[in-house]
Design an enzyme around this catalytic site. Sequence first.
Site, short mmCIF file in Angstrom:
data_model
loop_
_atom_site.label_atom_id
_atom_site.label_comp_id
_atom_site.label_asym_id
_atom_site.label_seq_id
_atom_site.Cartn_x
_atom_site.Cartn_y
_atom_site.Cartn_z
N THR A 160 0.89 -1.16 0.00
CA THR A 160 0.00 0.00 0.00
C THR A 160 0.92 1.20 0.00
O THR A 160 2.09 1.09 0.35
CB THR A 160 -0.83 0.01 1.31
OG1 THR A 160 -1.59 -1.19 1.41
CG2 THR A 160 -1.79 1.19 1.41
N VAL A 181 -11.94 -6.42 1.11
CA VAL A 181 -11.50 -5.03 1.20
C VAL A 181 -10.81 -4.88 2.54
O VAL A 181 -11.30 -5.38 3.56
CB VAL A 181 -12.70 -4.06 1.09
CG1 VAL A 181 -12.28 -2.64 1.42
CG2 VAL A 181 -13.32 -4.14 -0.31
N ASP A 213 -8.14 -2.17 5.09
CA ASP A 213 -8.28 -0.94 5.87
C ASP A 213 -8.16 0.34 5.04
O ASP A 213 -8.68 1.38 5.42
CB ASP A 213 -7.22 -0.91 6.98
CG ASP A 213 -5.79 -1.03 6.45
OD1 ASP A 213 -5.60 -1.56 5.34
OD2 ASP A 213 -4.85 -0.59 7.15
N THR A 220 -0.07 1.16 6.30
CA THR A 220 0.17 0.08 5.35
C THR A 220 0.30 -1.20 6.18
O THR A 220 0.52 -1.13 7.39
CB THR A 220 1.46 0.29 4.53
OG1 THR A 220 2.58 0.35 5.42
CG2 THR A 220 1.42 1.57 3.72
N1 GLY Z 1 -3.29 -2.27 4.21
C1 GLY Z 1 -3.77 -2.73 2.99
C2 GLY Z 1 -4.70 -3.84 3.09
O1 GLY Z 1 -4.64 -4.62 4.04
O2 GLY Z 1 -5.52 -3.99 2.20
#
Ligand code: GLY
Length: 382
Positions: A230, A259, A261, A281
């Site tokens: 991310t 989906v 965070d 991330t």
């Molecule tokens: N932090 C990105 C996800 O887990 O989708």
Amino acid sequence: MTKDLSRREVLGAAATVAAATTLGTSAAVAAGRGQAPAVMSSYKPLVVGANNGHRLKNEDGETGVQIAYRMITAGEDVLDATIACNNLPEISEEDSSVGYGGLPDANGDVTLDACCMHGPLKRAGGVSYIQGVRTPSWVAKDVMMKTNHHLLSGQGATDFARANGHKIEGDLNSAHSFNRYLEWKKRVEEEGDNRTFAELDIDFIENKGFEVAYQMAKEGLIDIDHIHGTINTNAINHKGEICGNTTTSGRSFKVPGRVGDSPILGAGLYVDNDIGAAGSTGLGEMNLYHLCSFLIVEKMRDGMHPKDAGMFALTRVRDFCMGNPRYMNDEGEIAFNLQFYVLDKRSRYAGVAMRGGEGRFFAVCDDNGPRHELMDAIYIDS
Ligand code: GLY
């Protein structure tokens, strides 16, 4: 309030309370101690975010955080600057964690999530499970500016993007990401006694698929940071305007429909223009349980330094997961990574991680130039 306070003193006290409310508790404490509250006519411009904000370069040799810093010091909108930073990995196939060439889901489809928040406007926008758009961060901004909603998802998000002039492509896989997907699928099927994906149950694909992805990372076939890869970038300009943007292709080879965070306000990103910003991330599920970006901003509101606020959130996550074998390694430590990038209104900043160590960096740009700095961490890997 006592009767014998003069009108001047009453107005003075009210002004102190108003300033304290605006500036947060640390300033309130300072004001209460008779020190001048930290009212600043000019703030120190700063960009802070994930390490991939200082990896790829544009045609002028600038990295993402450098582009964002140039933009905010030239007076451009702070949110646009953070998005411009994140566009570099979004459009490049060299970064397999976001946008074009992001590692796909278990069906081989690249699905993307993004979120943005504009401190001065007090508005936010997001998209989740969007397909076909290389730069979901700009679509998130359009959701913010052109609708009264925060989050558009799936086909509706793609239709909204098309209607607002974003280019829609049939497939966002690069040759690299699709090649890695085929390798991952082959290995998962082998682990399942050579049954095909259609014959394997989703739980097996999810659990074995996670192990296979880590094994591929150990072999150098995929970047370990791109398993949950991310990018989050946050910035403050000289007027004290704070904005942030987070964008991702989510967990690699995820269960279709998953989906994480990144598009969720308070989890993947949170901005309060009076206090600061935080974004994440890493393993999104473990962030979602605690809405850590919101938690971090609230802790800064209570007067914590960005580093302490970030470590507070990571400690909360660690304690929550402790004892759950799914999240532990053989040493009894938390096995997964989760990172936060944090700045406050005084341009103090931090990058904090569950697992840190050599080579675990976050990206910064200020008047000392663009650079990587080492993450503070709960566990240090040697
Ligand atoms: N932090 C990105 C996800 O887990 O989708």
